[in-house]
Design a protein around this motif. Structure first.
Motif, mmCIF file in Angstrom:
data_model
loop_
_atom_site.group_PDB
_atom_site.id
_atom_site.type_symbol
_atom_site.label_atom_id
_atom_site.label_comp_id
_atom_site.label_asym_id
_atom_site.label_seq_id
_atom_site.Cartn_x
_atom_site.Cartn_y
_atom_site.Cartn_z
ATOM 1 N N PRO A 128 0.822 -1.212 0.000
ATOM 2 C CA PRO A 128 0.000 0.000 0.000
ATOM 3 C C PRO A 128 0.862 1.271 0.000
ATOM 4 C CG PRO A 128 -0.880 -1.587 1.548
ATOM 5 C CD PRO A 128 0.417 -2.142 1.074
ATOM 6 N N GLY A 129 0.565 2.167 -0.926
ATOM 7 C CA GLY A 129 1.226 3.462 -0.952
ATOM 8 C C GLY A 129 2.472 3.554 -1.808
ATOM 9 N N ASN A 130 2.950 2.446 -2.376
ATOM 10 C CA ASN A 130 4.173 2.563 -3.195
ATOM 11 C C ASN A 130 3.900 2.446 -4.686
ATOM 12 O OD1 ASN A 130 3.982 -0.307 -3.578
ATOM 13 N ND2 ASN A 130 6.229 -0.438 -3.718
ATOM 14 N N GLY A 131 2.650 2.655 -5.114
ATOM 15 C CA GLY A 131 2.322 2.541 -6.534
ATOM 16 C C GLY A 131 3.153 3.437 -7.431
ATOM 17 N N LEU A 165 -4.786 -3.431 -5.454
ATOM 18 C CA LEU A 165 -4.276 -4.434 -6.375
ATOM 19 C C LEU A 165 -4.684 -4.106 -7.804
ATOM 20 C CD1 LEU A 165 -2.918 -7.113 -7.066
ATOM 21 C CD2 LEU A 165 -5.041 -8.284 -6.398
ATOM 22 N N GLU A 166 -5.934 -3.744 -8.005
ATOM 23 C CA GLU A 166 -6.366 -3.408 -9.362
ATOM 24 C C GLU A 166 -5.621 -2.191 -9.903
ATOM 25 O OE1 GLU A 166 -10.386 -2.433 -12.015
ATOM 26 O OE2 GLU A 166 -10.580 -3.042 -9.911
ATOM 27 N N ALA A 167 -5.433 -1.170 -9.058
ATOM 28 C CA ALA A 167 -4.711 0.018 -9.505
ATOM 29 C C ALA A 167 -3.279 -0.332 -9.899
ATOM 30 C CB ALA A 167 -4.720 1.075 -8.411
ATOM 31 N N ASP A 168 -2.613 -1.159 -9.093
ATOM 32 C CA ASP A 168 -1.237 -1.538 -9.415
ATOM 33 C C ASP A 168 -1.181 -2.401 -10.673
ATOM 34 O OD1 ASP A 168 -0.274 -0.107 -7.293
ATOM 35 O OD2 ASP A 168 0.207 -1.845 -6.041
ATOM 36 N N ILE A 216 -7.375 -16.708 -5.656
ATOM 37 C CA ILE A 216 -6.985 -16.901 -7.053
ATOM 38 C C ILE A 216 -8.089 -16.422 -7.977
ATOM 39 C CG2 ILE A 216 -6.433 -18.640 -8.805
ATOM 40 C CD1 ILE A 216 -5.001 -20.194 -6.524
ATOM 41 N N ALA A 217 -9.337 -16.688 -7.613
ATOM 42 C CA ALA A 217 -10.452 -16.201 -8.434
ATOM 43 C C ALA A 217 -10.426 -14.685 -8.542
ATOM 44 C CB ALA A 217 -11.781 -16.667 -7.836
ATOM 45 N N ARG A 218 -10.108 -14.005 -7.448
ATOM 46 C CA ARG A 218 -10.032 -12.548 -7.473
ATOM 47 C C ARG A 218 -8.891 -12.079 -8.385
ATOM 48 N NH1 ARG A 218 -8.620 -10.909 -2.088
ATOM 49 N NH2 ARG A 218 -10.656 -11.819 -1.638
ATOM 50 N N VAL A 219 -7.738 -12.718 -8.279
ATOM 51 C CA VAL A 219 -6.593 -12.331 -9.110
ATOM 52 C C VAL A 219 -6.895 -12.559 -10.587
ATOM 53 C CG1 VAL A 219 -4.185 -12.873 -9.657
ATOM 54 C CG2 VAL A 219 -4.918 -12.709 -7.261
ATOM 55 N N VAL A 220 -7.509 -13.683 -10.899
ATOM 56 C CA VAL A 220 -7.854 -13.983 -12.293
ATOM 57 C C VAL A 220 -8.812 -12.937 -12.842
ATOM 58 C CG1 VAL A 220 -9.124 -15.611 -13.762
ATOM 59 C CG2 VAL A 220 -7.374 -16.452 -12.172
ATOM 60 N N GLU A 221 -9.825 -12.576 -12.071
ATOM 61 C CA GLU A 221 -10.785 -11.588 -12.540
ATOM 62 C C GLU A 221 -10.120 -10.227 -12.768
ATOM 63 O OE1 GLU A 221 -13.853 -9.478 -13.905
ATOM 64 O OE2 GLU A 221 -13.687 -11.662 -13.748
ATOM 65 N N LEU A 222 -9.227 -9.831 -11.874
ATOM 66 C CA LEU A 222 -8.542 -8.549 -12.043
ATOM 67 C C LEU A 222 -7.574 -8.597 -13.216
ATOM 68 C CD1 LEU A 222 -7.887 -7.544 -8.328
ATOM 69 C CD2 LEU A 222 -9.582 -6.605 -9.896
ATOM 70 N N ALA A 223 -6.939 -9.732 -13.445
ATOM 71 C CA ALA A 223 -6.071 -9.861 -14.612
ATOM 72 C C ALA A 223 -6.884 -9.769 -15.894
ATOM 73 C CB ALA A 223 -5.309 -11.184 -14.562
ATOM 74 N N ARG A 224 -8.038 -10.423 -15.888
ATOM 75 C CA ARG A 224 -8.922 -10.358 -17.055
ATOM 76 C C ARG A 224 -9.361 -8.906 -17.309
ATOM 77 N NH1 ARG A 224 -12.534 -13.690 -15.219
ATOM 78 N NH2 ARG A 224 -11.788 -15.591 -16.239
ATOM 79 N N ARG A 225 -9.673 -8.179 -16.232
ATOM 80 C CA ARG A 225 -10.190 -6.814 -16.358
ATOM 81 C C ARG A 225 -9.106 -5.815 -16.780
ATOM 82 N NH1 ARG A 225 -12.726 -4.850 -10.911
ATOM 83 N NH2 ARG A 225 -13.855 -6.808 -11.261
ATOM 84 N N THR A 226 -7.882 -6.012 -16.294
ATOM 85 C CA THR A 226 -6.820 -5.024 -16.533
ATOM 86 C C THR A 226 -5.889 -5.389 -17.686
ATOM 87 O OG1 THR A 226 -5.322 -6.104 -14.954
ATOM 88 C CG2 THR A 226 -6.807 -4.403 -14.091
ATOM 89 N N GLY A 227 -5.871 -6.666 -18.066
ATOM 90 C CA GLY A 227 -4.931 -7.110 -19.092
ATOM 91 C C GLY A 227 -3.522 -7.316 -18.575
ATOM 92 N N ALA A 228 -3.344 -7.283 -17.254
ATOM 93 C CA ALA A 228 -2.008 -7.449 -16.675
ATOM 94 C C ALA A 228 -1.599 -8.921 -16.652
ATOM 95 C CB ALA A 228 -1.991 -6.882 -15.262
ATOM 96 N N ARG A 229 -0.284 -9.156 -16.638
ATOM 97 C CA ARG A 229 0.270 -10.495 -16.461
ATOM 98 C C ARG A 229 0.353 -10.790 -14.968
ATOM 99 N NH1 ARG A 229 4.641 -9.197 -20.270
ATOM 100 N NH2 ARG A 229 6.068 -9.450 -18.520
#
Length: 441
Positions: A128-131, A165-168, A216-229
């Motif tokens: 938190p805070g180092n973005g 997490l989504e912002a990063d 893991i479900a949360r990470v997968v959904e955020l990866a899908r939404r952001t296009g991040a690896r």
């Protein structure tokens, strides 16, 4: 050529078979038929030895500086070399300061310089805070960024909430960088019974498999939404495999690792007070272990790395045997290859499979295309391995700093006879280099 390795068995990009490997300087310059190459020096492997590429371990806690009594650059890299590993990537936490800005990265590099026996790179941290620090760390050459979704075990490396997490991830998507995630859900663990006492079953109940599945479900959904690896660290629960496979088939930029201890041990065999087996996420039941092996076989799990997370004997609380009070982490850097090979051969896998899981794929995942393979142009990093020789693990013979390991007393198959880094056999003098993403610092 300066150096020729002549092997009746070698695992190269073409598979396993007899060959000669020629080296000039730091690189492989030829891979030819057995007996065809001429060199100033010829290393003739024994009939019981196999030439493997040097292994690549992208999940190592060196804990230096700041907690070097737990490990340290010299001892960790000696243990790596003794285990056939020629490249490691160090985690950003448990050292002080944690690697969450460029100044901390500089401190870590200065501490490591001239002290490492294998090549080493570094992960950055996302807290938190180092973005705003992430682009500068990326530019400085870290291999990606690690975050937690729950308390990490040390106060100076707090977890990311979902919004952070989504912002990063959006920042990293723009950089083309990877987020590696300790994926356990904090709320699921808060609702579970707290860990306490000497019974391993009580500790296992405190870290339910649902915690991994939800996270893991949360990470997968955020990866899908952001296009991040994204990359899932130390998968212990087979319950998440179907979801991971589906996400990969959809095209989510997702990779997954597991660790030798999840493939070697089972909850049923861990006795009361055996806190040397405590790790987070935990070692689960034997049926779960076999499904992890299947996940490796079908490619749902991409590779195997150590998550070497040592500490002092006092922090393991072997005196009390209390799983609630003990530090969680398995010290395994030196024995990962024989541990995985022992389990792999029992299940019909080959050395080529092990090389793919422990050398080629980890190297590819972090962009080190000259590591983890025996082919022309690759670094001349090798492990000379005797796959049929058995030994009993004795912590007194391990090169890491503290004599604690879950593998103590276990019979394993496969002995590392020698390790070579860029054409030179590793020994008492440090010869490793500091790596940045894509090359040498």
């Amino acid at each position: 050529m300066q150096l020729v390795f002549r092997a009746r068995r070698a695992v190269t990009a073409a598979g396993e078979g007899p060959c000669d490997v020629g080296v000039d300087g730091r690189r492989i310059v030829a891979v030819a038929r057995h007996g065809d190459l001429v060199g100033s020096r010829v290393v003739e492997l024994g009939e019981d030895e196999v030439l493997l590429p040097g292994l690549v371990d992208t999940h190592v806690h060196v804990n230096d500086p700041g907690r070097s009594e737990w490990e340290g650059f010299e001892t960790a890299t000696r243990a790596a070399a003794a285990g056939g590993i020629t490249t490691i990537v160090d985690m950003p936490l448990n050292s002080l300061p944690p690697t969450v800005d460029v100044d901390a990265l500089d401190v870590k590099r200065k501490t490591a310089a001239g002290r490492v026996h294998v090549d080493i790179g570094f992960w950055g941290g996302a807290i938190p805070g180092n973005g705003r620090e992430l682009p500068a760390l990326h530019e400085a050459g870290v291999f990606g960024f690690k975050c937690f979704l729950l308390y990490s075990g040390v106060d100076e490396f707090p977890p990311l909430g979902t919004e952070e997490l989504e912002a990063d991830l959006r920042v990293l998507a723009g950089l083309g960088a990877t987020m590696i995630v300790h994926a356990e859900d904090a709320e699921a663990i808060e609702q579970a019974p707290p860990p306490h006492g000497r019974h391993y079953a009580d500790f296992l109940n405190s870290r339910p498999s649902d915690a991994e599945t939800i996270a893991i479900a949360r990470v997968v959904e955020l990866a899908r939404r952001t296009g991040a690896r994204v990359h899932i660290l130390h998968l212990s629960s087979s319950d998440a495999l179907a979801m991971i496979g589906e996400a990969k088939r959809e095209g989510v930029a997702l990779t997954v690792e597991t660790c030798p201890h999840y493939l070697s041990f089972s909850a049923e065999e861990i006795g009361d007070g055996a806190t040397q087996f405590k790790c987070c996420p935990p070692i689960r039941e034997s049926r779960n272990r076999e499904l992890l092996w299947q996940g490796l076989a079908d490619g749902t799990i991409d590779f195997v790395v150590s998550d070497h997370s040592p500490c002092t004997p006092e922090l393991k609380r072997l005196d009390l045997g209390d799983f609630g009070e003990a530090w969680g982490g398995i010290a395994s850097l030196q024995v990962g290859l024989p541990a995985v090979w022992t389990g792999a051969r029992e299940r019909g896998f080959t050395l080529a499979d092990v090389v793919r899981w422990m050398a080629e794929r980890p190297a590819t995942r972090v962009g080190l295309e000259r590591k983890g393979r025996i082919e022309v142009g690759a670094d001349a990093d090798f492990c000379v391995f005797a796959p049929d020789e058995e030994f009993v693990v004795d912590v007194a013979n391990l090169r890491h700093r503290n004599p604690v390991s879950a593998y103590h007393g276990r019979t394993l198959r496969g002995v590392v006879r020698s390790t070579w880094l860029r054409g030179r056999e590793t020994g008492e003098q440090p010869q490793g280099e500091l790596l940045v993403r894509g090359g040498v610092a």
